[in-house]
Write a protein that holds these residues in place. Structure first.
Motif, PDB file in Angstrom:
ATOM      1  N   ASN A 153     -11.476 -14.069  -3.132  1.00 21.72           N
ATOM      2  CA  ASN A 153     -10.102 -13.960  -3.647  1.00 21.72           C
ATOM      3  C   ASN A 153      -9.777 -15.122  -4.585  1.00 21.72           C
ATOM      4  O   ASN A 153      -9.149 -14.929  -5.632  1.00 21.72           O
ATOM      5  CB  ASN A 153      -9.103 -13.924  -2.488  1.00 21.72           C
ATOM      6  CG  ASN A 153      -9.203 -12.630  -1.707  1.00 21.72           C
ATOM      7  OD1 ASN A 153      -9.591 -11.599  -2.246  1.00 21.72           O
ATOM      8  ND2 ASN A 153      -8.873 -12.693  -0.435  1.00 21.72           N
TER       9      ASN A 153
ATOM     10  N   SER B 187      -6.441   1.437  -8.309  1.00 22.20           N
ATOM     11  CA  SER B 187      -5.091   1.946  -8.060  1.00 22.20           C
ATOM     12  C   SER B 187      -4.214   0.735  -7.768  1.00 22.20           C
ATOM     13  O   SER B 187      -4.657  -0.397  -7.895  1.00 22.20           O
ATOM     14  CB  SER B 187      -5.084   2.931  -6.884  1.00 22.20           C
ATOM     15  OG  SER B 187      -5.313   2.244  -5.671  1.00 22.20           O
ATOM     16  N   SER B 188      -2.991   0.978  -7.344  1.00 19.70           N
ATOM     17  CA  SER B 188      -2.103  -0.156  -7.077  1.00 19.70           C
ATOM     18  C   SER B 188      -2.597  -1.000  -5.898  1.00 19.70           C
ATOM     19  O   SER B 188      -2.236  -2.170  -5.779  1.00 19.70           O
ATOM     20  CB  SER B 188      -0.683   0.344  -6.816  1.00 19.70           C
ATOM     21  OG  SER B 188      -0.676   1.202  -5.698  1.00 19.70           O
ATOM     22  N   HIS B 189      -3.435  -0.433  -5.025  1.00 20.30           N
ATOM     23  CA  HIS B 189      -3.925  -1.160  -3.859  1.00 20.30           C
ATOM     24  C   HIS B 189      -5.436  -1.366  -3.870  1.00 20.30           C
ATOM     25  O   HIS B 189      -5.926  -2.295  -3.221  1.00 20.30           O
ATOM     26  CB  HIS B 189      -3.541  -0.434  -2.563  1.00 20.30           C
ATOM     27  CG  HIS B 189      -2.068  -0.350  -2.357  1.00 20.30           C
ATOM     28  ND1 HIS B 189      -1.305  -1.450  -2.047  1.00 20.30           N
ATOM     29  CD2 HIS B 189      -1.212   0.700  -2.434  1.00 20.30           C
ATOM     30  CE1 HIS B 189      -0.050  -1.085  -1.929  1.00 20.30           C
ATOM     31  NE2 HIS B 189       0.043   0.220  -2.167  1.00 20.30           N
ATOM     32  N   ALA B 190      -6.154  -0.520  -4.556  1.00 14.65           N
ATOM     33  CA  ALA B 190      -7.621  -0.587  -4.531  1.00 14.65           C
ATOM     34  C   ALA B 190      -8.142  -1.467  -5.668  1.00 14.65           C
ATOM     35  O   ALA B 190      -7.880  -1.207  -6.842  1.00 14.65           O
ATOM     36  CB  ALA B 190      -8.214   0.813  -4.651  1.00 14.65           C
TER      37      ALA B 190
ATOM     38  N   GLN C 279      -9.216  -2.694 -11.373  1.00 12.13           N
ATOM     39  CA  GLN C 279      -8.083  -2.125 -10.625  1.00 12.13           C
ATOM     40  C   GLN C 279      -8.237  -0.607 -10.594  1.00 12.13           C
ATOM     41  O   GLN C 279      -8.132   0.062 -11.621  1.00 12.13           O
ATOM     42  CB  GLN C 279      -6.767  -2.513 -11.310  1.00 12.13           C
ATOM     43  CG  GLN C 279      -5.552  -2.369 -10.454  1.00 12.13           C
ATOM     44  CD  GLN C 279      -5.428  -3.495  -9.431  1.00 12.13           C
ATOM     45  OE1 GLN C 279      -5.749  -4.629  -9.713  1.00 12.13           O
ATOM     46  NE2 GLN C 279      -4.964  -3.158  -8.255  1.00 12.13           N
TER      47      GLN C 279
END
Length: 101
Positions: free
Chosen positions: A68, A82-85, A80
């Motif tokens: 991270n 999706s918004s979470h993946a 990216q």
């Protein structure tokens, strides 16, 4: 490529080093493998899939927190989905590995 036959001492040492990993290896097999090896053959370029954070952590032998941190510092490139993946570019992992040497 022309392979020059190694001296018996070099051949014996090479076989002794490799036999724990390749038990069936013999001096004759090693010579044949060297003769048949052709590094000039073009290899097919395989498009790598983006990696998960867990895969990158395991590959680099680092923690998820470090993955991270590298993402936030720009040392690794986010993909990216999706918004979470989120996935990580395999090219950025290769670049990071090559720059650490």
């Amino acid at each position: 490529m022309k392979v020059k036959t190694p001296t018996p001492a070099v051949l014996s040492a090479a076989v002794a080093i490799l036999q724990p990993y390749i038990p069936e290896l013999s001096p004759h097999n090693l010579i044949e493998a060297l003769k048949n090896h052709n590094p000039a053959e073009p290899k097919e370029a395989v498009k790598q899939q983006p990696l998960t954070r867990q895969e990158v952590a395991k590959l680099l032998r680092i923690s998820l927190n470090t993955v991270n941190r590298y993402l936030n510092q720009g040392k690794l490139q986010r993909v990216q989905l999706s918004s979470h993946a989120v996935r990580i570019s395999p090219e950025s992992v290769d670049t990071l590995l090559n720059n650490q040497k």
